[in-house]
Design a protein around this motif. Sequence first.
Motif, PDB file in Angstrom:
ATOM      1  N   PHE A 100       0.824  -1.205   0.000  1.00  0.00           N
ATOM      2  CA  PHE A 100       0.000   0.000   0.000  1.00  0.00           C
ATOM      3  C   PHE A 100       0.859   1.257   0.000  1.00  0.00           C
ATOM      4  N   GLY A 101       1.958   1.239   0.762  1.00  0.00           N
ATOM      5  CA  GLY A 101       2.844   2.395   0.772  1.00  0.00           C
ATOM      6  C   GLY A 101       3.401   2.703  -0.597  1.00  0.00           C
ATOM      7  N   MET A 102       3.799   1.675  -1.339  1.00  0.00           N
ATOM      8  CA  MET A 102       4.327   1.879  -2.680  1.00  0.00           C
ATOM      9  C   MET A 102       3.239   2.363  -3.638  1.00  0.00           C
ATOM     10  N   VAL A 103       2.049   1.761  -3.531  1.00  0.00           N
ATOM     11  CA  VAL A 103       0.942   2.151  -4.407  1.00  0.00           C
ATOM     12  C   VAL A 103       0.522   3.579  -4.134  1.00  0.00           C
ATOM     13  N   TRP A 104       0.426   3.925  -2.839  1.00  0.00           N
ATOM     14  CA  TRP A 104       0.011   5.289  -2.501  1.00  0.00           C
ATOM     15  C   TRP A 104       1.052   6.303  -2.956  1.00  0.00           C
ATOM     16  N   HIS A 105       2.305   5.958  -2.826  1.00  0.00           N
ATOM     17  CA  HIS A 105       3.369   6.846  -3.279  1.00  0.00           C
ATOM     18  C   HIS A 105       3.285   7.078  -4.775  1.00  0.00           C
ATOM     19  N   ALA A 106       2.966   6.046  -5.523  1.00  0.00           N
ATOM     20  CA  ALA A 106       2.930   6.155  -6.979  1.00  0.00           C
ATOM     21  C   ALA A 106       1.685   6.881  -7.476  1.00  0.00           C
ATOM     22  N   ALA A 107       0.536   6.640  -6.834  1.00  0.00           N
ATOM     23  CA  ALA A 107      -0.710   7.146  -7.427  1.00  0.00           C
ATOM     24  C   ALA A 107      -1.749   7.599  -6.418  1.00  0.00           C
ATOM     25  N   GLY A 108      -1.461   7.524  -5.126  1.00  0.00           N
ATOM     26  CA  GLY A 108      -2.476   7.872  -4.136  1.00  0.00           C
ATOM     27  C   GLY A 108      -2.983   9.292  -4.261  1.00  0.00           C
ATOM     28  N   ALA A 109      -2.096  10.229  -4.616  1.00  0.00           N
ATOM     29  CA  ALA A 109      -2.506  11.621  -4.735  1.00  0.00           C
ATOM     30  C   ALA A 109      -3.480  11.832  -5.886  1.00  0.00           C
ATOM     31  N   HIS A 110      -3.522  10.903  -6.822  1.00  0.00           N
ATOM     32  CA  HIS A 110      -4.390  11.035  -8.000  1.00  0.00           C
ATOM     33  C   HIS A 110      -5.665  10.202  -7.877  1.00  0.00           C
ATOM     34  N   GLU A 111      -5.858   9.505  -6.761  1.00  0.00           N
ATOM     35  CA  GLU A 111      -6.986   8.575  -6.663  1.00  0.00           C
ATOM     36  C   GLU A 111      -8.325   9.273  -6.857  1.00  0.00           C
ATOM     37  N   ALA A 112      -8.567  10.360  -6.125  1.00  0.00           N
ATOM     38  CA  ALA A 112      -9.852  11.048  -6.229  1.00  0.00           C
ATOM     39  C   ALA A 112     -10.042  11.635  -7.619  1.00  0.00           C
ATOM     40  N   ASP A 113      -8.990  12.296  -8.146  1.00  0.00           N
ATOM     41  CA  ASP A 113      -9.089  12.879  -9.488  1.00  0.00           C
ATOM     42  C   ASP A 113      -9.311  11.802 -10.540  1.00  0.00           C
ATOM     43  N   ALA A 114      -8.648  10.657 -10.361  1.00  0.00           N
ATOM     44  CA  ALA A 114      -8.809   9.573 -11.327  1.00  0.00           C
ATOM     45  C   ALA A 114     -10.239   9.058 -11.331  1.00  0.00           C
ATOM     46  N   GLY A 115     -10.855   8.962 -10.174  1.00  0.00           N
ATOM     47  CA  GLY A 115     -12.245   8.508 -10.111  1.00  0.00           C
ATOM     48  C   GLY A 115     -13.181   9.455 -10.833  1.00  0.00           C
ATOM     49  N   ARG A 116     -12.999  10.759 -10.599  1.00  0.00           N
ATOM     50  CA  ARG A 116     -13.846  11.744 -11.284  1.00  0.00           C
ATOM     51  C   ARG A 116     -13.574  11.745 -12.787  1.00  0.00           C
ATOM     52  N   LEU A 117     -12.292  11.635 -13.154  1.00  0.00           N
ATOM     53  CA  LEU A 117     -11.939  11.643 -14.569  1.00  0.00           C
ATOM     54  C   LEU A 117     -12.557  10.454 -15.294  1.00  0.00           C
ATOM     55  N   ALA A 118     -12.493   9.275 -14.688  1.00  0.00           N
ATOM     56  CA  ALA A 118     -13.066   8.089 -15.323  1.00  0.00           C
ATOM     57  C   ALA A 118     -14.566   8.254 -15.529  1.00  0.00           C
ATOM     58  N   GLU A 119     -15.261   8.823 -14.544  1.00  0.00           N
ATOM     59  CA  GLU A 119     -16.707   9.011 -14.669  1.00  0.00           C
ATOM     60  C   GLU A 119     -17.035  10.018 -15.771  1.00  0.00           C
ATOM     61  N   GLU A 120     -16.280  11.129 -15.835  1.00  0.00           N
ATOM     62  CA  GLU A 120     -16.568  12.147 -16.845  1.00  0.00           C
ATOM     63  C   GLU A 120     -16.282  11.628 -18.249  1.00  0.00           C
ATOM     64  N   LEU A 121     -15.162  10.923 -18.417  1.00  0.00           N
ATOM     65  CA  LEU A 121     -14.853  10.394 -19.747  1.00  0.00           C
ATOM     66  C   LEU A 121     -15.868   9.338 -20.167  1.00  0.00           C
ATOM     67  N   ALA A 122     -16.300   8.513 -19.240  1.00  0.00           N
ATOM     68  CA  ALA A 122     -17.303   7.495 -19.566  1.00  0.00           C
ATOM     69  C   ALA A 122     -18.603   8.136 -20.028  1.00  0.00           C
ATOM     70  N   ALA A 123     -18.924   9.301 -19.464  1.00  0.00           N
ATOM     71  CA  ALA A 123     -20.151   9.994 -19.868  1.00  0.00           C
ATOM     72  C   ALA A 123     -19.977  10.775 -21.167  1.00  0.00           C
ATOM     73  N   LEU A 124     -18.801  11.344 -21.408  1.00  0.00           N
ATOM     74  CA  LEU A 124     -18.594  12.228 -22.563  1.00  0.00           C
ATOM     75  C   LEU A 124     -18.254  11.488 -23.847  1.00  0.00           C
ATOM     76  N   ARG A 125     -17.577  10.359 -23.740  1.00  0.00           N
ATOM     77  CA  ARG A 125     -17.136   9.677 -24.965  1.00  0.00           C
ATOM     78  C   ARG A 125     -18.291   9.291 -25.886  1.00  0.00           C
ATOM     79  N   PRO A 126     -19.376   8.716 -25.388  1.00  0.00           N
ATOM     80  CA  PRO A 126     -20.481   8.403 -26.301  1.00  0.00           C
ATOM     81  C   PRO A 126     -21.113   9.655 -26.916  1.00  0.00           C
ATOM     82  N   VAL A 127     -21.138  10.749 -26.149  1.00  0.00           N
ATOM     83  CA  VAL A 127     -21.722  11.987 -26.656  1.00  0.00           C
ATOM     84  C   VAL A 127     -20.850  12.577 -27.759  1.00  0.00           C
TER      85      VAL A 127
END
Length: 343
Positions: free
Chosen positions: A151-178
């Motif tokens: 977990f320490g290694m994973v958080w170091h690599a990407a933990g700071a982006h976890e929340a942004d990544a979740g929002r980004l995935a949701e927005e792209l999933a909604a926008l791509r078909p449109v």
Amino acid sequence: MSPQPPMTAWSRREVRALLARAAEVQADAEAIVDTVGAARAEVVEAYEIAREPQVWTALEQMSVETVKDTVDGRARLDELPAHGIRSVADVLRAGPARLIGVPGIGEGTARKTIHAAEQLKRAAQDSLQFRIEFDPKNPEMTRLVRALARFGMVWHAAGAHEADAGRLAEELAALRPVAAPAGVGPLRRLFMRAADRAVAEDAARRIGALLDTAVPQAARDLRALRTPTDRQAWRDFEQRSADYYGLLSQVVGLGGDVAASEGSCPRTSSSGSAPSSWTRPGSATTCDCAVTSPSVLVSRWYSGASSSATRWGSARRSRPSPRWRTWPRGAPPTFSSCARPVS
């Protein structure tokens, strides 16, 4: 990353390339959320398993009188010790069938007694001062230490982006078909309504703005990680045990209620003395794991994470460590110093 050109200047090929890249970024964002979430869930599960023996030890030390104080005072529990039920742990192991066999205890009293013992167990879990005991032969503790290292290694690599990544995935999933109609051929565009074209082009523009993100790099860093072996994880814990307690507190919400908060060194063995492998020249009389706050723990973890990743086979060997200054989740709890003489 250079900004995307205006939508009016994009060809059908450029729009399709944009959508293909959006699909890749969405996959990277979802991978970050899934990987960080899985690493966190593994820590939680490993912690609950490793905590259980310590909880039962605490229950063994609770007299059955504690249950009597919790149950209705009219319940007749005086005969329990005579039948080998002397602690809260004994009550839980006995179960209702054995309790009913004790004179003066019926089904209702047995049910109330078990319920009271279960409440005491939950209270013991909440108040437990959990200790990671240095025992590489203990499979439960080994699993927890390995999960925390991962977990320490994973958080170091990407933990700071976890929340942004979740929002980004949701927005792209909604926008791509449109936005997909913006990449169709000229014949199909000819039969599209102007309003539909405008909506598709606007969605494509919004996708272009979203793709200027560090998520793909974080996903590549995650893919480059290799889980440490049990031996490597224990060696790292031995060197930086306080950092592991900080990570555990981040995940399961220990707050300040760990062994160190009572002045107890988390590196000590169950006998209360530190293993000789932790006694170093110049520090033979005191523990070196005094920490004042989780922000210090996180900073220390990240400052050493790059070297750990190199030892554990990360493909990225020269990436500098970021300098985190804030506790990732909410207000930081405070850890007391655990420096103490080592006998």
